[in-house]
Design a protein around this motif. Structure first.
Motif, PDB file in Angstrom:
ATOM      1  N   ARG A  27      39.017  22.106 -58.851  1.00 23.23           N
ATOM      2  CA  ARG A  27      37.856  22.945 -58.571  1.00 23.23           C
ATOM      3  C   ARG A  27      37.643  23.977 -59.676  1.00 23.23           C
ATOM      4  NH1 ARG A  27      38.859  25.510 -53.131  1.00 23.23           N
ATOM      5  NH2 ARG A  27      40.938  24.619 -53.150  1.00 23.23           N
ATOM      6  N   LEU A  28      38.737  24.563 -60.165  1.00 25.69           N
ATOM      7  CA  LEU A  28      38.622  25.541 -61.245  1.00 25.69           C
ATOM      8  C   LEU A  28      38.124  24.873 -62.525  1.00 25.69           C
ATOM      9  CD1 LEU A  28      41.808  27.758 -60.761  1.00 25.69           C
ATOM     10  CD2 LEU A  28      39.497  28.087 -59.865  1.00 25.69           C
ATOM     11  N   GLY A  29      38.595  23.659 -62.787  1.00 20.70           N
ATOM     12  CA  GLY A  29      38.104  22.935 -63.951  1.00 20.70           C
ATOM     13  C   GLY A  29      36.612  22.668 -63.865  1.00 20.70           C
ATOM     14  N   ALA A  30      36.151  22.297 -62.678  1.00 23.38           N
ATOM     15  CA  ALA A  30      34.720  22.053 -62.486  1.00 23.38           C
ATOM     16  C   ALA A  30      33.919  23.329 -62.677  1.00 23.38           C
ATOM     17  CB  ALA A  30      34.473  21.475 -61.091  1.00 23.38           C
ATOM     18  N   GLU A  31      34.420  24.450 -62.155  1.00 26.18           N
ATOM     19  CA  GLU A  31      33.722  25.723 -62.310  1.00 26.18           C
ATOM     20  C   GLU A  31      33.667  26.147 -63.778  1.00 26.18           C
ATOM     21  OE1 GLU A  31      32.146  27.988 -60.058  1.00 26.18           O
ATOM     22  OE2 GLU A  31      32.126  26.104 -58.941  1.00 26.18           O
ATOM     23  N   LEU A  60      13.598  27.585 -68.689  1.00 29.35           N
ATOM     24  CA  LEU A  60      13.575  26.256 -68.102  1.00 29.35           C
ATOM     25  C   LEU A  60      14.865  25.502 -68.418  1.00 29.35           C
ATOM     26  CD1 LEU A  60      11.938  24.184 -66.521  1.00 29.35           C
ATOM     27  CD2 LEU A  60      10.935  23.416 -68.683  1.00 29.35           C
ATOM     28  N   ALA A  61      15.364  25.645 -69.649  1.00 27.47           N
ATOM     29  CA  ALA A  61      16.610  24.974 -70.029  1.00 27.47           C
ATOM     30  C   ALA A  61      17.773  25.475 -69.185  1.00 27.47           C
ATOM     31  CB  ALA A  61      16.894  25.201 -71.511  1.00 27.47           C
ATOM     32  N   ALA A  62      17.844  26.787 -68.972  1.00 27.02           N
ATOM     33  CA  ALA A  62      18.934  27.348 -68.169  1.00 27.02           C
ATOM     34  C   ALA A  62      18.842  26.890 -66.717  1.00 27.02           C
ATOM     35  CB  ALA A  62      18.903  28.868 -68.244  1.00 27.02           C
ATOM     36  N   GLY A  63      17.612  26.852 -66.175  1.00 29.49           N
ATOM     37  CA  GLY A  63      17.446  26.401 -64.802  1.00 29.49           C
ATOM     38  C   GLY A  63      17.814  24.942 -64.623  1.00 29.49           C
ATOM     39  N   LEU A  64      17.410  24.102 -65.583  1.00 27.76           N
ATOM     40  CA  LEU A  64      17.763  22.683 -65.516  1.00 27.76           C
ATOM     41  C   LEU A  64      19.267  22.485 -65.672  1.00 27.76           C
ATOM     42  CD1 LEU A  64      14.861  21.108 -67.622  1.00 27.76           C
ATOM     43  CD2 LEU A  64      15.187  20.975 -65.143  1.00 27.76           C
ATOM     44  N   ALA A  65      19.901  23.318 -66.501  1.00 28.70           N
ATOM     45  CA  ALA A  65      21.351  23.216 -66.663  1.00 28.70           C
ATOM     46  C   ALA A  65      22.064  23.549 -65.355  1.00 28.70           C
ATOM     47  CB  ALA A  65      21.821  24.156 -67.774  1.00 28.70           C
ATOM     48  N   VAL A  66      21.575  24.550 -64.634  1.00 24.40           N
ATOM     49  CA  VAL A  66      22.160  24.889 -63.342  1.00 24.40           C
ATOM     50  C   VAL A  66      22.036  23.719 -62.376  1.00 24.40           C
ATOM     51  CG1 VAL A  66      21.897  26.354 -61.301  1.00 24.40           C
ATOM     52  CG2 VAL A  66      21.842  27.375 -63.577  1.00 24.40           C
ATOM     53  N   THR A  67      20.843  23.117 -62.327  1.00 23.23           N
ATOM     54  CA  THR A  67      20.627  21.963 -61.445  1.00 23.23           C
ATOM     55  C   THR A  67      21.550  20.811 -61.808  1.00 23.23           C
ATOM     56  OG1 THR A  67      18.311  22.549 -61.057  1.00 23.23           O
ATOM     57  CG2 THR A  67      18.945  20.264 -60.665  1.00 23.23           C
ATOM     58  N   ALA A  68      21.638  20.489 -63.107  1.00 23.51           N
ATOM     59  CA  ALA A  68      22.483  19.377 -63.541  1.00 23.51           C
ATOM     60  C   ALA A  68      23.955  19.640 -63.237  1.00 23.51           C
ATOM     61  CB  ALA A  68      22.284  19.131 -65.041  1.00 23.51           C
ATOM     62  N   ALA A  69      24.411  20.864 -63.496  1.00 24.19           N
ATOM     63  CA  ALA A  69      25.815  21.195 -63.247  1.00 24.19           C
ATOM     64  C   ALA A  69      26.142  21.116 -61.766  1.00 24.19           C
ATOM     65  CB  ALA A  69      26.123  22.589 -63.794  1.00 24.19           C
ATOM     66  N   MET A  70      25.223  21.575 -60.913  1.00 21.27           N
ATOM     67  CA  MET A  70      25.469  21.513 -59.477  1.00 21.27           C
ATOM     68  C   MET A  70      25.481  20.073 -58.983  1.00 21.27           C
ATOM     69  SD  MET A  70      23.395  24.780 -57.903  1.00 21.27           S
ATOM     70  CE  MET A  70      24.012  24.414 -56.246  1.00 21.27           C
ATOM     71  N   ALA A  72      26.397  17.547 -60.674  1.00 18.34           N
ATOM     72  CA  ALA A  72      27.595  16.896 -61.189  1.00 18.34           C
ATOM     73  C   ALA A  72      28.873  17.367 -60.517  1.00 18.34           C
ATOM     74  CB  ALA A  72      27.699  17.120 -62.702  1.00 18.34           C
ATOM     75  N   PHE A  73      28.959  18.666 -60.182  1.00 17.61           N
ATOM     76  CA  PHE A  73      30.247  19.225 -59.768  1.00 17.61           C
ATOM     77  C   PHE A  73      30.250  19.918 -58.402  1.00 17.61           C
ATOM     78  CE2 PHE A  73      30.302  19.483 -64.497  1.00 17.61           C
ATOM     79  CZ  PHE A  73      31.302  18.542 -64.709  1.00 17.61           C
ATOM     80  N   ALA A  74      29.102  20.019 -57.735  1.00 19.73           N
ATOM     81  CA  ALA A  74      29.086  20.712 -56.454  1.00 19.73           C
ATOM     82  C   ALA A  74      29.992  20.035 -55.431  1.00 19.73           C
ATOM     83  CB  ALA A  74      27.664  20.814 -55.905  1.00 19.73           C
ATOM     84  N   SER A  77      33.667  21.566 -56.450  1.00 18.93           N
ATOM     85  CA  SER A  77      33.979  22.993 -56.311  1.00 18.93           C
ATOM     86  C   SER A  77      32.982  23.775 -55.465  1.00 18.93           C
ATOM     87  CB  SER A  77      34.039  23.631 -57.702  1.00 18.93           C
ATOM     88  OG  SER A  77      32.760  23.623 -58.310  1.00 18.93           O
ATOM     89  N   GLY A  78      31.863  23.175 -55.135  1.00 16.67           N
ATOM     90  CA  GLY A  78      30.805  23.922 -54.464  1.00 16.67           C
ATOM     91  C   GLY A  78      29.712  24.316 -55.437  1.00 16.67           C
ATOM     92  N   GLY A  79      30.014  24.291 -56.749  1.00 12.90           N
ATOM     93  CA  GLY A  79      28.991  24.533 -57.758  1.00 12.90           C
ATOM     94  C   GLY A  79      28.514  25.957 -57.871  1.00 12.90           C
ATOM     95  N   HIS A  80      29.441  26.925 -57.920  1.00 10.60           N
ATOM     96  CA  HIS A  80      29.033  28.324 -58.056  1.00 10.60           C
ATOM     97  C   HIS A  80      28.582  28.641 -59.480  1.00 10.60           C
ATOM     98  CE1 HIS A  80      31.680  29.684 -54.401  1.00 10.60           C
ATOM     99  NE2 HIS A  80      30.958  28.606 -54.150  1.00 10.60           N
ATOM    100  N   PHE A  81      29.498  28.535 -60.455  1.00 10.56           N
ATOM    101  CA  PHE A  81      29.242  28.771 -61.875  1.00 10.56           C
ATOM    102  C   PHE A  81      28.726  30.182 -62.154  1.00 10.56           C
ATOM    103  CE2 PHE A  81      27.765  24.255 -61.062  1.00 10.56           C
ATOM    104  CZ  PHE A  81      29.031  23.709 -61.222  1.00 10.56           C
TER     105      PHE A  81
END
Length: 294
Positions: A27-31, A60-70, A72-74, A77-81
């Motif tokens: 989970r820590l690795g994913a975060e 827009l790039a930052a928002g899309l990165a949040v969506t992609a990361a969640m 992939a990893f939610a 870990s739950g996808g907090h970041f």
């Protein structure tokens, strides 16, 4: 109307169910990796675009990165970041203090690694004489370091409000139950869009990140003034997150029904209290890193 259920990897589950989720180290690795991705996208796009251009591409790039990361990893870990989101979960009763501290540390490491990579790339570009001055253009600031000369009060209030909105959206959408018509894609899309909108506004005011880990990462590689103003971009989003967490806790949505049944015992424990049914011979440290006490 039914109350939304907590996110499966953040909720304090009965001991028999907690063993089935990933251990703390994965989970820590994913975060860490998810935060690195968000920082590289959120800082990299404005760093390498034409100065004084529209803030829309970076937001827009930052928002899309949040969506992609969640996406992939939610499930890991739950996808907090974002330490603010983790703080909101802590106050809302969805994560234990030990795991929250570990999450925040991993997020900080990932953010610093992402900013360090960008700083290293800047050092290789012959057209950029001072990499720290370049980082100043994407670092949060107020007063003379704000595009519109926003005072301290404006930056503090907007950071607090933005973080509260993001945490509220996260807690609300990540708690939706797919059996009640919800979708596992709801949280990534809603949180990513919220970030994109807020960052569009925040960039115009002073590169406000609504993410303490990103604020620290950019400040470390900027000029000295950034570290002097950093406290605002740590305290304000954490305060906003705490307010959002308290609202959810007061609404009784912190952990679904409010009590869980411990596996194999039939006894109930209030949500937020660690289960006491540890396996014989297992130490607290081992259970923590296995995810049974996270």
């Amino acid at each position: 109307m039914s109350s939304p259920a907590p996110a499966p990897h953040d909720v304090l589950l009965p001991s028999g169910l907690e063993a089935a989720r990933p251990g703390l180290l994965p989970r820590l690795g994913a975060e860490a990796f998810g935060t690195l991705f968000i920082v590289v996208a959120g800082l990299g796009v404005p760093l390498f675009t034409i100065p004084d251009s529209s803030p829309l591409p970076a937001a827009l790039a930052a928002g899309l990165a949040v969506t992609a990361a969640m996406l992939a990893f939610a499930h890991v870990s739950g996808g907090h970041f974002n330490p603010a989101i983790t703080a909101g979960h802590l106050v809302a009763g969805r994560i234990r203090p030990g795991a929250a501290a570990a999450y925040a540390s991993a997020q900080l490491v990932g953010a610093l690694a992402g900013a360090f990579a960008l700083y290293g790339i800047l050092r290789t570009l012959p057209g950029i004489a001072d990499s720290r001055t370049a980082f100043d253009t994407v670092t949060a600031g107020f007063g003379e370091h704000s595009i519109i000369q926003a005072p301290l009060a404006a930056a503090l209030l907007l950071e607090m409000l933005g973080a509260a909105i993001v945490v509220t959206v996260f807690l609300g959408t990540s708690g939706s139950d797919t059996r009640d018509g919800g979708s596992r894609y709801a949280a990534p899309v809603a949180v990513g869009l919220s970030f994109a909108v807020l960052l569009q506004l925040g960039q115009s005011v002073g590169n406000l990140p609504f993410n303490p880990a990103r604020a620290v990462a950019s400040a470390v590689f900027s000029s000295g003034w950034a570290l002097e103003q950093l406290w605002v971009f740590l305290a304000a989003p954490l305060l906003g997150a705490a307010i959002a967490g308290l609202v959810f806790r007061s609404m009784g949505t912190a952990a679904g029904a409010g009590a869980v049944v411990q596996a194999g015992t039939g006894e109930t424990t209030e949500a937020g209290e660690p289960a006491e049914t540890a396996e014989p011979g297992s130490s607290e440290a081992q259970e923590f890193f296995d995810g049974k006490r996270g």
